[in-house]
Motif scaffolding. Structure first.
Motif, PDB file in Angstrom:
ATOM      1  N   MET A   1       0.610  -1.206   0.002  1.00 53.08           N
ATOM      2  CA  MET A   1      -0.054   0.131   0.118  1.00 53.08           C
ATOM      3  C   MET A   1       0.871   1.380  -0.022  1.00 53.08           C
ATOM      4  O   MET A   1       1.793   1.295   0.738  1.00 53.08           O
ATOM      5  CB  MET A   1      -0.780  -0.001   1.100  1.00 53.08           C
ATOM      6  N   SER A   2       0.575   2.249  -0.733  1.00 49.78           N
ATOM      7  CA  SER A   2       1.480   3.433  -1.057  1.00 49.78           C
ATOM      8  C   SER A   2       1.074   4.297   0.351  1.00 49.78           C
ATOM      9  O   SER A   2      -0.048   4.421   0.734  1.00 49.78           O
ATOM     10  CB  SER A   2       1.058   4.164  -2.342  1.00 49.78           C
ATOM     11  N   THR A   3       2.042   5.089   0.785  1.00 51.79           N
ATOM     12  CA  THR A   3       1.752   5.824   1.934  1.00 51.79           C
ATOM     13  C   THR A   3       2.115   7.482   1.665  1.00 51.79           C
ATOM     14  O   THR A   3       2.806   7.585   0.548  1.00 51.79           O
ATOM     15  CB  THR A   3       2.601   5.472   3.024  1.00 51.79           C
ATOM     16  N   VAL A   4       1.772   8.266   2.339  1.00 49.80           N
ATOM     17  CA  VAL A   4       2.143   9.638   2.248  1.00 49.80           C
ATOM     18  C   VAL A   4       3.189   9.892   2.937  1.00 49.80           C
ATOM     19  O   VAL A   4       3.084   9.632   4.367  1.00 49.80           O
ATOM     20  CB  VAL A   4       0.984  10.479   2.447  1.00 49.80           C
ATOM     21  N   THR A   5       4.403  10.289   2.685  1.00 46.68           N
ATOM     22  CA  THR A   5       5.538  10.600   3.771  1.00 46.68           C
ATOM     23  C   THR A   5       5.386  11.997   4.203  1.00 46.68           C
ATOM     24  O   THR A   5       4.662  12.829   3.718  1.00 46.68           O
ATOM     25  CB  THR A   5       6.821  10.173   2.914  1.00 46.68           C
ATOM     26  N   ALA A   6       6.296  12.281   5.241  1.00 45.47           N
ATOM     27  CA  ALA A   6       6.356  13.509   5.779  1.00 45.47           C
ATOM     28  C   ALA A   6       6.553  14.734   4.667  1.00 45.47           C
ATOM     29  O   ALA A   6       6.294  15.828   4.853  1.00 45.47           O
ATOM     30  CB  ALA A   6       7.361  13.419   6.981  1.00 45.47           C
ATOM     31  N   ASP A   7       7.607  14.437   3.986  1.00 43.38           N
ATOM     32  CA  ASP A   7       7.893  15.403   2.745  1.00 43.38           C
ATOM     33  C   ASP A   7       6.748  15.754   1.826  1.00 43.38           C
ATOM     34  O   ASP A   7       6.811  16.754   1.388  1.00 43.38           O
ATOM     35  CB  ASP A   7       8.836  14.641   1.744  1.00 43.38           C
ATOM     36  N   GLN A   8       5.600  14.916   2.004  1.00 43.37           N
ATOM     37  CA  GLN A   8       4.419  15.286   0.975  1.00 43.37           C
ATOM     38  C   GLN A   8       3.348  16.034   1.799  1.00 43.37           C
ATOM     39  O   GLN A   8       2.176  16.182   1.221  1.00 43.37           O
ATOM     40  CB  GLN A   8       4.017  14.189   0.129  1.00 43.37           C
ATOM     41  N   VAL A   9       3.681  16.219   3.273  1.00 42.95           N
ATOM     42  CA  VAL A   9       2.603  16.789   3.917  1.00 42.95           C
ATOM     43  C   VAL A   9       2.367  18.220   4.089  1.00 42.95           C
ATOM     44  O   VAL A   9       1.241  18.793   4.376  1.00 42.95           O
ATOM     45  CB  VAL A   9       2.873  15.909   5.632  1.00 42.95           C
ATOM     46  N   PRO A  10       3.581  19.139   4.111  1.00 44.34           N
ATOM     47  CA  PRO A  10       3.175  20.595   4.294  1.00 44.34           C
ATOM     48  C   PRO A  10       1.996  21.211   3.566  1.00 44.34           C
ATOM     49  O   PRO A  10       1.211  21.984   4.496  1.00 44.34           O
ATOM     50  CB  PRO A  10       4.441  21.341   3.670  1.00 44.34           C
ATOM     51  N   SER A  11       1.540  20.959   2.615  1.00 42.06           N
ATOM     52  CA  SER A  11       0.430  21.452   1.941  1.00 42.06           C
ATOM     53  C   SER A  11      -1.113  20.876   2.444  1.00 42.06           C
ATOM     54  O   SER A  11      -1.036  19.989   2.933  1.00 42.06           O
ATOM     55  CB  SER A  11       0.272  21.115   0.397  1.00 42.06           C
ATOM     56  N   ILE A  19      -3.874  12.026   6.659  1.00 40.51           N
ATOM     57  CA  ILE A  19      -4.877  11.799   7.616  1.00 40.51           C
ATOM     58  C   ILE A  19      -5.663  10.469   7.086  1.00 40.51           C
ATOM     59  O   ILE A  19      -6.184   9.524   7.737  1.00 40.51           O
ATOM     60  CB  ILE A  19      -5.796  12.855   8.008  1.00 40.51           C
ATOM     61  N   ARG A  20      -6.081  10.643   5.592  1.00 42.19           N
ATOM     62  CA  ARG A  20      -6.708   9.299   5.282  1.00 42.19           C
ATOM     63  C   ARG A  20      -5.977   8.098   5.334  1.00 42.19           C
ATOM     64  O   ARG A  20      -6.259   7.072   5.420  1.00 42.19           O
ATOM     65  CB  ARG A  20      -7.060   9.713   3.695  1.00 42.19           C
ATOM     66  N   ASN A  21      -4.686   8.334   5.004  1.00 44.46           N
ATOM     67  CA  ASN A  21      -3.706   7.058   5.224  1.00 44.46           C
ATOM     68  C   ASN A  21      -3.686   6.554   6.583  1.00 44.46           C
ATOM     69  O   ASN A  21      -3.653   5.356   6.987  1.00 44.46           O
ATOM     70  CB  ASN A  21      -2.444   7.542   4.803  1.00 44.46           C
ATOM     71  N   LEU A  22      -3.587   7.493   7.680  1.00 49.46           N
ATOM     72  CA  LEU A  22      -3.717   7.187   9.098  1.00 49.46           C
ATOM     73  C   LEU A  22      -4.979   6.635   9.404  1.00 49.46           C
ATOM     74  O   LEU A  22      -5.110   5.307   9.952  1.00 49.46           O
ATOM     75  CB  LEU A  22      -3.915   8.399  10.024  1.00 49.46           C
ATOM     76  N   TRP A  23      -6.193   6.898   8.814  1.00 48.42           N
ATOM     77  CA  TRP A  23      -7.446   6.140   8.990  1.00 48.42           C
ATOM     78  C   TRP A  23      -7.395   4.710   8.475  1.00 48.42           C
ATOM     79  O   TRP A  23      -7.682   3.762   8.973  1.00 48.42           O
ATOM     80  CB  TRP A  23      -8.619   6.931   8.350  1.00 48.42           C
ATOM     81  N   ARG A  24      -6.672   4.639   7.082  1.00 46.00           N
ATOM     82  CA  ARG A  24      -6.451   3.092   6.613  1.00 46.00           C
ATOM     83  C   ARG A  24      -5.610   2.272   7.569  1.00 46.00           C
ATOM     84  O   ARG A  24      -5.955   1.129   7.444  1.00 46.00           O
ATOM     85  CB  ARG A  24      -5.784   3.252   5.255  1.00 46.00           C
ATOM     86  N   VAL A 112      11.631  -0.079   9.263  1.00 47.34           N
ATOM     87  CA  VAL A 112      12.579  -0.550   8.145  1.00 47.34           C
ATOM     88  C   VAL A 112      12.038  -0.984   7.043  1.00 47.34           C
ATOM     89  O   VAL A 112      12.243  -0.780   5.763  1.00 47.34           O
ATOM     90  CB  VAL A 112      13.869  -1.087   8.724  1.00 47.34           C
ATOM     91  N   ASN A 113      10.940  -2.146   7.567  1.00 46.53           N
ATOM     92  CA  ASN A 113      10.377  -3.012   6.042  1.00 46.53           C
ATOM     93  C   ASN A 113       9.102  -2.501   5.810  1.00 46.53           C
ATOM     94  O   ASN A 113       8.513  -3.133   4.859  1.00 46.53           O
ATOM     95  CB  ASN A 113      10.396  -4.442   7.027  1.00 46.53           C
ATOM     96  N   ILE A 114       8.311  -1.656   6.409  1.00 46.95           N
ATOM     97  CA  ILE A 114       7.208  -1.511   6.228  1.00 46.95           C
ATOM     98  C   ILE A 114       6.857  -0.101   6.078  1.00 46.95           C
ATOM     99  O   ILE A 114       7.217   0.658   6.984  1.00 46.95           O
ATOM    100  CB  ILE A 114       6.205  -1.970   7.278  1.00 46.95           C
ATOM    101  N   ARG A 115       6.271   0.246   4.838  1.00 47.66           N
ATOM    102  CA  ARG A 115       5.724   1.857   4.648  1.00 47.66           C
ATOM    103  C   ARG A 115       4.434   1.971   5.240  1.00 47.66           C
ATOM    104  O   ARG A 115       3.454   1.260   4.764  1.00 47.66           O
ATOM    105  CB  ARG A 115       5.947   2.066   3.361  1.00 47.66           C
ATOM    106  N   PHE A 116       4.412   2.960   6.007  1.00 50.36           N
ATOM    107  CA  PHE A 116       3.226   3.403   7.008  1.00 50.36           C
ATOM    108  C   PHE A 116       3.296   4.599   7.466  1.00 50.36           C
ATOM    109  O   PHE A 116       4.407   4.908   7.668  1.00 50.36           O
ATOM    110  CB  PHE A 116       2.673   2.321   7.744  1.00 50.36           C
ATOM    111  N   PRO A 117       2.304   5.451   7.891  1.00 45.66           N
ATOM    112  CA  PRO A 117       2.362   6.565   8.339  1.00 45.66           C
ATOM    113  C   PRO A 117       3.062   6.430   9.815  1.00 45.66           C
ATOM    114  O   PRO A 117       2.245   5.887  10.912  1.00 45.66           O
ATOM    115  CB  PRO A 117       1.140   7.385   8.427  1.00 45.66           C
ATOM    116  N   ARG A 118       4.335   7.008  10.228  1.00 45.62           N
ATOM    117  CA  ARG A 118       4.847   6.687  11.379  1.00 45.62           C
ATOM    118  C   ARG A 118       3.997   7.105  12.608  1.00 45.62           C
ATOM    119  O   ARG A 118       4.314   6.770  13.611  1.00 45.62           O
ATOM    120  CB  ARG A 118       6.170   7.342  11.433  1.00 45.62           C
ATOM    121  N   LEU A 119       3.191   8.260  12.226  1.00 49.21           N
ATOM    122  CA  LEU A 119       2.533   8.609  13.629  1.00 49.21           C
ATOM    123  C   LEU A 119       1.700   7.604  14.116  1.00 49.21           C
ATOM    124  O   LEU A 119       1.163   7.605  15.373  1.00 49.21           O
ATOM    125  CB  LEU A 119       1.679   9.952  13.120  1.00 49.21           C
ATOM    126  N   ILE A 120       1.193   6.737  13.549  1.00 53.21           N
ATOM    127  CA  ILE A 120       0.559   5.254  13.976  1.00 53.21           C
ATOM    128  C   ILE A 120       1.217   4.817  15.110  1.00 53.21           C
ATOM    129  O   ILE A 120       0.247   4.382  16.050  1.00 53.21           O
ATOM    130  CB  ILE A 120       0.289   4.163  12.922  1.00 53.21           C
TER     131      ILE A 120
END
Length: 277
Positions: A1-11, A19-24, A112-120
């Motif tokens: 599953m693709s994730t949104v990283t911190a570099d993509q968040v400022p806008s 936030i949608r990704n966090l919900w997923r 290291v092994n899984i892409r997910f929103p780290r705030l989880i």
């Protein structure tokens, strides 16, 4: 599953996607929190009961020293109810800070092994400590009703608001400690000393009336303590005290500053975490 990283968040659009990704990933965060909650006490005889016993034992020690020996009950007639409400709430904050740092250090393989929103990870840490906090609140009136005559009233309807603000506040603190856990691996050794100092500087084991004979500036500094507004809010809800407008405004402001600031700081730097593990 693709994730949104911190570099993509400022806008604004980036934040919506994040936030949608966090919900997923909400079920992942929930099961991680519950798994840690069970594992933490799996080897003890009383298990999850320790989430209630630890703050109760701590409160009993403070009552003996500050309530009886040092005469704290003279400044607060409902001292047991006052003390327990403060100790339970502060224990929630202290454990959230420690669990926030541990959420990163103990899950380095996931990072290291899984892409997910780290705030989880800080969120799951706050869920874990929040469940323990709710368990302690569940026994609050069983103690203070016979001891101090404090019973549930209409002000108890404010409890979800107080707990909601407190949870966002704690999530911000967990975000700060989680972010600092990687560059400063010894932060877990520092947190207990910081929280203990914060405890002694907060109106938890002593009522604010203790400072009235020390002049206005000292009392004003105590009111500016980030925990003052939150503790006052809880005591209004649990003990039926009058709503302190200043405390209510301070609780909201500190939640925005510490809660919001910690979340923003964590998300903006989460993309750099893996390279430092």
């Amino acid at each position: 599953m693709s994730t949104v990283t911190a570099d993509q968040v400022p806008s604004l659009a980036g934040w919506r996607n994040y936030i949608r990704n966090l919900w997923r990933w909400r079920e992942f965060g929930w099961f991680l929190a519950m798994g840690n909650l069970k594992a933490r006490n799996a080897s003890t005889s009383l298990g999850l009961v320790w989430w209630m016993l630890n703050p109760l034992i701590m409160a009993a020690v403070y009552f003996l020293v500050f309530g009886l020996i040092l005469g704290g009950r003279r400044g607060e007639p409902q001292f047991i109810a006052w003390l327990l409400s403060g100790v339970f709430a502060f224990n929630y904050t202290a454990t959230a800070m420690t669990s926030g740092a541990n959420s990163i250090l103990s899950n380095s393989r996931l990072l290291v092994n899984i892409r997910f929103p780290r705030l989880i990870l800080p969120i799951s840490a706050v869920i874990e400590t929040g469940v323990g906090f709710l368990m302690s609140i569940a026994v609050y009136y069983l103690i203070v009703w016979p001891a101090d005559g404090v019973s549930p009233g209409i002000t108890l309807l404010w409890l979800p608001v107080a707990a909601g603000l407190h949870t966002v506040f704690n999530l911000g603190l967990a975000g700060w400690t989680a972010r600092l856990a990687i560059p400063f691996r010894d932060i877990n050794n520092l947190i207990p000393h910081l929280t203990r100092l914060w405890l002694y500087l907060s109106p938890i084991i002593w009522p604010l009336t203790f400072l009235q004979d020390r002049g206005g500036p000292v009392e004003d500094l105590a009111v500016l303590n980030p925990m003052y507004g939150i503790l006052s809010f809880y005591r209004m809800a649990l003990m039926g005290r009058e709503l302190d407008t200043v405390a209510f405004v301070l609780a909201i402001l500190w939640t925005l500053v510490i809660g919001g600031g910690g979340i923003l700081s964590f998300v903006r730097h989460e993309g750099n975490m893996v390279r430092h593990l």
